[in-house]
Motif scaffolding. Structure first.
Motif, PDB file in Angstrom:
ATOM      1  N   PRO A  84     -26.795  -3.892  75.889  1.00  0.00           N
ATOM      2  CA  PRO A  84     -26.723  -5.313  75.307  1.00  0.00           C
ATOM      3  C   PRO A  84     -26.776  -5.247  73.604  1.00  0.00           C
ATOM      4  CG  PRO A  84     -28.100  -5.474  77.091  1.00  0.00           C
ATOM      5  CD  PRO A  84     -27.951  -3.968  77.034  1.00  0.00           C
ATOM      6  N   TYR A  85     -26.045  -6.260  72.981  1.00  0.00           N
ATOM      7  CA  TYR A  85     -26.092  -6.474  71.594  1.00  0.00           C
ATOM      8  C   TYR A  85     -27.410  -6.657  71.259  1.00  0.00           C
ATOM      9  CZ  TYR A  85     -24.125  -7.313  66.860  1.00  0.00           C
ATOM     10  OH  TYR A  85     -23.709  -7.223  65.697  1.00  0.00           O
ATOM     11  N   PRO A  86     -28.087  -5.944  70.108  1.00  0.00           N
ATOM     12  CA  PRO A  86     -29.678  -5.958  69.856  1.00  0.00           C
ATOM     13  C   PRO A  86     -29.990  -7.240  69.550  1.00  0.00           C
ATOM     14  CG  PRO A  86     -28.418  -4.308  68.440  1.00  0.00           C
ATOM     15  CD  PRO A  86     -27.266  -4.994  69.200  1.00  0.00           C
ATOM     16  N   ALA A  87     -31.141  -7.684  69.540  1.00  0.00           N
ATOM     17  CA  ALA A  87     -31.920  -8.996  69.358  1.00  0.00           C
ATOM     18  C   ALA A  87     -31.279  -9.536  67.893  1.00  0.00           C
ATOM     19  CB  ALA A  87     -33.197  -9.047  69.284  1.00  0.00           C
ATOM     20  N   ILE A  88     -31.007 -10.555  67.916  1.00  0.00           N
ATOM     21  CA  ILE A  88     -30.374 -11.397  66.640  1.00  0.00           C
ATOM     22  C   ILE A  88     -31.241 -12.266  65.992  1.00  0.00           C
ATOM     23  CG2 ILE A  88     -28.601 -13.013  65.740  1.00  0.00           C
ATOM     24  CD1 ILE A  88     -26.665 -11.918  67.969  1.00  0.00           C
ATOM     25  N   ASP A  89     -31.618 -12.283  64.534  1.00  0.00           N
ATOM     26  CA  ASP A  89     -32.529 -13.047  63.796  1.00  0.00           C
ATOM     27  C   ASP A  89     -31.716 -13.616  62.403  1.00  0.00           C
ATOM     28  OD1 ASP A  89     -32.613 -11.030  62.310  1.00  0.00           O
ATOM     29  OD2 ASP A  89     -34.938 -10.530  62.758  1.00  0.00           O
ATOM     30  N   ASN A  90     -30.459 -13.044  62.082  1.00  0.00           N
ATOM     31  CA  ASN A  90     -29.632 -13.264  61.088  1.00  0.00           C
ATOM     32  C   ASN A  90     -30.286 -13.077  59.645  1.00  0.00           C
ATOM     33  OD1 ASN A  90     -28.753 -15.110  63.325  1.00  0.00           O
ATOM     34  ND2 ASN A  90     -27.385 -15.896  61.760  1.00  0.00           N
ATOM     35  N   SER A  91     -31.222 -12.125  59.892  1.00  0.00           N
ATOM     36  CA  SER A  91     -32.059 -11.566  58.882  1.00  0.00           C
ATOM     37  C   SER A  91     -31.542 -10.331  57.883  1.00  0.00           C
ATOM     38  CB  SER A  91     -33.311 -10.861  59.315  1.00  0.00           C
ATOM     39  OG  SER A  91     -33.001  -9.575  60.019  1.00  0.00           O
ATOM     40  N   GLY A  92     -30.134  -9.903  57.918  1.00  0.00           N
ATOM     41  CA  GLY A  92     -29.834  -8.795  57.174  1.00  0.00           C
ATOM     42  C   GLY A  92     -28.712  -9.091  55.991  1.00  0.00           C
ATOM     43  N   PHE A  93     -28.277 -10.330  55.840  1.00  0.00           N
ATOM     44  CA  PHE A  93     -27.314 -10.559  55.066  1.00  0.00           C
ATOM     45  C   PHE A  93     -27.570 -10.070  53.732  1.00  0.00           C
ATOM     46  CE2 PHE A  93     -26.724 -13.454  58.490  1.00  0.00           C
ATOM     47  CZ  PHE A  93     -25.237 -13.393  58.542  1.00  0.00           C
ATOM     48  N   ALA A  94     -28.732 -10.348  52.953  1.00  0.00           N
ATOM     49  CA  ALA A  94     -29.354  -9.887  51.762  1.00  0.00           C
ATOM     50  C   ALA A  94     -29.379  -8.354  51.748  1.00  0.00           C
ATOM     51  CB  ALA A  94     -30.662 -10.538  51.245  1.00  0.00           C
ATOM     52  N   SER A  95     -30.017  -7.937  52.704  1.00  0.00           N
ATOM     53  CA  SER A  95     -30.025  -6.277  52.591  1.00  0.00           C
ATOM     54  C   SER A  95     -28.577  -5.490  52.591  1.00  0.00           C
ATOM     55  CB  SER A  95     -30.876  -5.827  53.818  1.00  0.00           C
ATOM     56  OG  SER A  95     -30.358  -6.007  54.953  1.00  0.00           O
ATOM     57  N   ASN A  96     -27.778  -6.095  53.370  1.00  0.00           N
ATOM     58  CA  ASN A  96     -26.341  -5.676  53.536  1.00  0.00           C
ATOM     59  C   ASN A  96     -25.805  -5.751  51.971  1.00  0.00           C
ATOM     60  OD1 ASN A  96     -23.269  -6.255  54.186  1.00  0.00           O
ATOM     61  ND2 ASN A  96     -24.255  -4.569  55.433  1.00  0.00           N
ATOM     62  N   ALA A  97     -25.924  -6.826  51.535  1.00  0.00           N
ATOM     63  CA  ALA A  97     -25.111  -7.099  50.329  1.00  0.00           C
ATOM     64  C   ALA A  97     -25.508  -6.337  49.121  1.00  0.00           C
ATOM     65  CB  ALA A  97     -25.487  -8.895  49.695  1.00  0.00           C
ATOM     66  N   ARG A  98     -26.812  -6.322  49.168  1.00  0.00           N
ATOM     67  CA  ARG A  98     -27.532  -5.006  48.166  1.00  0.00           C
ATOM     68  C   ARG A  98     -27.053  -3.428  48.295  1.00  0.00           C
ATOM     69  NH1 ARG A  98     -33.052  -6.177  46.076  1.00  0.00           N
ATOM     70  NH2 ARG A  98     -33.489  -3.996  46.296  1.00  0.00           N
ATOM     71  N   ARG A  99     -26.318  -3.347  49.281  1.00  0.00           N
ATOM     72  CA  ARG A  99     -25.534  -2.130  49.449  1.00  0.00           C
ATOM     73  C   ARG A  99     -24.248  -2.138  48.579  1.00  0.00           C
ATOM     74  NH1 ARG A  99     -28.742   0.392  53.325  1.00  0.00           N
ATOM     75  NH2 ARG A  99     -29.647  -1.008  55.053  1.00  0.00           N
ATOM     76  N   SER A 100     -23.719  -3.351  48.228  1.00  0.00           N
ATOM     77  CA  SER A 100     -22.622  -3.522  47.612  1.00  0.00           C
ATOM     78  C   SER A 100     -22.552  -2.861  46.059  1.00  0.00           C
ATOM     79  CB  SER A 100     -22.249  -4.890  47.507  1.00  0.00           C
ATOM     80  OG  SER A 100     -22.893  -5.530  46.558  1.00  0.00           O
ATOM     81  N   PRO A 101     -21.433  -2.553  45.565  1.00  0.00           N
ATOM     82  CA  PRO A 101     -21.438  -1.790  44.253  1.00  0.00           C
ATOM     83  C   PRO A 101     -22.271  -2.506  43.209  1.00  0.00           C
ATOM     84  CG  PRO A 101     -19.241  -2.048  45.279  1.00  0.00           C
ATOM     85  CD  PRO A 101     -20.011  -2.832  45.970  1.00  0.00           C
ATOM     86  N   THR A 102     -22.338  -4.039  43.423  1.00  0.00           N
ATOM     87  CA  THR A 102     -23.063  -4.869  42.445  1.00  0.00           C
ATOM     88  C   THR A 102     -24.554  -4.956  42.891  1.00  0.00           C
ATOM     89  OG1 THR A 102     -22.475  -6.774  43.707  1.00  0.00           O
ATOM     90  CG2 THR A 102     -20.976  -6.180  41.629  1.00  0.00           C
ATOM     91  N   GLY A 103     -24.967  -4.342  43.882  1.00  0.00           N
ATOM     92  CA  GLY A 103     -26.465  -4.058  44.195  1.00  0.00           C
ATOM     93  C   GLY A 103     -27.100  -5.451  44.398  1.00  0.00           C
ATOM     94  N   THR A 104     -28.403  -5.461  43.491  1.00  0.00           N
ATOM     95  CA  THR A 104     -29.086  -6.458  44.014  1.00  0.00           C
ATOM     96  C   THR A 104     -28.624  -8.115  43.258  1.00  0.00           C
ATOM     97  OG1 THR A 104     -30.106  -6.156  41.575  1.00  0.00           O
ATOM     98  CG2 THR A 104     -31.322  -5.128  43.443  1.00  0.00           C
ATOM     99  N   GLU A 105     -27.518  -7.712  42.292  1.00  0.00           N
ATOM    100  CA  GLU A 105     -26.797  -8.993  41.953  1.00  0.00           C
ATOM    101  C   GLU A 105     -26.238  -9.602  43.029  1.00  0.00           C
ATOM    102  OE1 GLU A 105     -24.440  -8.152  38.674  1.00  0.00           O
ATOM    103  OE2 GLU A 105     -25.952  -7.383  37.511  1.00  0.00           O
ATOM    104  N   ALA A 106     -25.689  -8.969  44.130  1.00  0.00           N
ATOM    105  CA  ALA A 106     -24.841  -9.383  45.106  1.00  0.00           C
ATOM    106  C   ALA A 106     -25.753 -10.359  46.257  1.00  0.00           C
ATOM    107  CB  ALA A 106     -24.268  -8.306  45.950  1.00  0.00           C
ATOM    108  N   ALA A 107     -26.965 -10.011  46.264  1.00  0.00           N
ATOM    109  CA  ALA A 107     -27.771 -10.549  47.367  1.00  0.00           C
ATOM    110  C   ALA A 107     -27.935 -12.185  47.248  1.00  0.00           C
ATOM    111  CB  ALA A 107     -29.021  -9.777  47.409  1.00  0.00           C
ATOM    112  N   PRO A 108     -28.328 -12.441  46.184  1.00  0.00           N
ATOM    113  CA  PRO A 108     -28.436 -14.290  46.020  1.00  0.00           C
ATOM    114  C   PRO A 108     -26.954 -14.737  46.234  1.00  0.00           C
ATOM    115  CG  PRO A 108     -28.413 -12.917  43.870  1.00  0.00           C
ATOM    116  CD  PRO A 108     -28.666 -11.915  44.870  1.00  0.00           C
ATOM    117  N   LEU A 109     -25.780 -14.047  45.863  1.00  0.00           N
ATOM    118  CA  LEU A 109     -24.499 -14.491  46.023  1.00  0.00           C
ATOM    119  C   LEU A 109     -24.095 -14.940  47.283  1.00  0.00           C
ATOM    120  CD1 LEU A 109     -22.432 -12.514  43.171  1.00  0.00           C
ATOM    121  CD2 LEU A 109     -23.586 -14.872  43.202  1.00  0.00           C
TER     122      LEU A 109
END
Length: 504
Positions: A84-109
């Motif tokens: 089954p798909y893992p348990a969902i809590d919608n908690s990883g949008f900011a952490s995933n954005a921090r992996r983008s080329p713009t890093g910490t600046e991407a998370a709030p966006l």
């Protein structure tokens, strides 16, 4: 057969926006929007939802299968095929954005939402017709498989953006599904359909059989001006029209999706507002308004935050296309919530539908209206939109004009000549370094299909075109090694198509 007097269904599918990002802070009474306290934690920081959102971004938030997995289930979550798909809590949008080329600046966006003043067109329509605030993308992942679901109630096993090898295998014959597509079903039952292409590379051209339809002389593929002329004609008799935006992805700077009207995050969102205004007003003022249903939706969430956990899904149950499934996904889980509006003179004003929908609700709705058979188990189980058409008589108070889109302050576009400089890309090769992006690979598939159409248009024989040009085109496709090669091919095909279509 439905008793509702709907003879024309129009679907406008835009790009890469979550429900909370677009409408969560709209203030529309009754929607499951944001309270303002929702947040994600990442890197020791807390990122809370806020307004306003920027009209355009300088990075493309992650939204592939693994990105969506992190966004829904948290950082370091692994997907186990067959489980089954893992348990969902919608908690990883900011952490995933921090992996983008713009890093910490991407998370709030990715945690930002638009205000109603920023998007007056969609907000006006949301208050005037029906908002579906539990419409989810058909799988937790990117554009290509989700767009396939709206056409076929399946992606044939594709669970991420297509890779070079996958596209090569389908590049000549297109994506062919065991149950076919909604276009195939309409064709079999004698109902007319069309695809409105916003540019030279409509995604629908990648479907099996579509190259044949593009050259059969029946006007299945048309541009936006042709559509606007058609719908104003009292003799308009097309049952289903799927409208694709201008994706703006062939500019010489190599930055996909700029200068289009798809509302992709790399582009100015107000251009898409302008397209939505154009489509609505054309349908509303046409002689066919009182027999029409317009669905406005988005393919997937584009990496932007949404706070509602998506529910499980009914797998399509069809035979997959070999080689498309990268992650062993079972298609038993819906993806992130997206904005969706249902517009018709037969809907009441200001309705908020709480039913669970996904993209398979589109073919399910068409099947109810035109007495067609389901394509897969997914659309057989999907909730149709027909119950939202509750009025016994058409409304006569629906507005004929919508507000003007907001002024973003962003120039209308870069140098207009940039979009037509194919063959001169050596001047900008420094901007095109690097590997192919997943979305670009998909559109290269469409470019090959378009090239086959151009070859076949000489005598109308697609099979002969494949026999004569297929191997050469596959070699060209296989020889694309980087972004420069890919953008160069897109430019060449676009110019050839413009010339053939009389746009040059």
């Amino acid at each position: 057969m439905s008793t509702i007097a709907i003879d024309h269904v129009f679907v406008l599918m835009l790009e890469n926006r979550s429900f909370d990002h677009l409408l969560g802070a709209s203030g529309i009474a009754g929607i499951e929007g944001l309270t303002g306290t929702e947040s994600n934690s990442a890197g020791g920081q807390i990122y809370t939802v806020h307004q306003p959102a920027p009209f355009t971004l300088d990075f493309d938030p992650g939204h592939g299968f693994k990105d969506a997995l992190e966004q829904l289930c948290g950082a370091d979550t692994a997907y186990q095929p067959g489980a089954p798909y893992p348990a969902i809590d919608n908690s990883g949008f900011a952490s995933n954005a921090r992996r983008s080329p713009t890093g910490t600046e991407a998370a709030p966006l990715v945690m930002a939402s638009f205000t109603s003043d920023q998007l007056p067109v969609i907000n006006f329509l949301a208050r005037e017709f029906v908002v579906c605030d539990h419409w989810f993308s058909s799988l937790p992942g990117p554009t290509w498989p989700n767009r396939l679901f709206v056409h076929a109630a399946t992606s044939g096993g594709l669970d991420d953006s297509p890779t070079a090898l996958q596209s090569l295998e389908t590049v000549l014959q297109g994506y062919r599904f065991a149950g076919g597509t909604i276009f195939d079903s309409l064709e079999r039952h004698g109902h007319k359909w069309s695809v409105v292409e916003g540019d030279a590379f409509p995604h629908a051209l990648s479907l099996g059989g579509m190259i044949h339809h593009a050259v059969d002389g029946h006007g299945h593929f048309v541009d936006l001006p042709t559509f606007l002329t058609r719908i104003a004609d009292p003799a308009f008799d097309i049952a289903y029209t799927f409208i694709e935006p201008n994706y703006g992805h062939v500019l010489a700077d190599g930055r996909n999706f700029k200068c289009g009207d798809s509302q992709h995050p790399l582009d100015d969102v107000t251009r898409g507002e302008g397209l939505l205004k154009t489509i609505y007003e054309a349908v509303r003022t046409s002689p066919h308004w009182t027999q029409s249903l317009l669905i406005v939706m988005y393919d997937e969430h584009g990496g932007f935050y949404d706070h509602v956990a998506p529910p499980v899904a009914v797998p399509p149950g069809d035979s997959p296309i070999p080689g498309l499934n990268q992650h062993g996904f079972g298609f038993d889980q819906l993806g992130v919530r997206i904005p969706a509006l249902v517009i018709s003179p037969f809907t009441e004003r200001g309705v908020i539908s709480k039913e669970i929908y996904d993209h398979a609700s589109v073919p399910a709705t068409i099947q109810k209206l035109f007495d067609l058979e389901p394509l897969t188990a997914r659309d057989k189980a999907a909730t149709s939109l027909v119950p939202l058409l509750t009025r016994s008589a058409a409304r006569d108070d629906a507005p004929t004009q919508l507000p003007i889109p907001a002024d973003s302050g962003i120039p209308d576009c870069e140098d207009p000549d940039v979009g037509v400089v194919a063959g001169q890309l050596e001047n900008v090769s420094g901007n095109l370094a690097g590997s192919l992006e997943p979305a670009l690979m998909g559109f290269l598939h469409v470019a090959i299909a378009r090239q086959l159409q151009l070859v076949a248009s000489v005598d109308g024989n697609v099979d002969r075109a494949i026999a004569s040009e297929g191997e050469r085109l596959k070699e060209i496709f296989a020889g694309i090694n980087d972004k420069f090669d890919g953008v160069k091919l897109l430019h060449e095909v676009e110019l050839a198509y413009r010339s053939w279509f009389g746009r040059s």
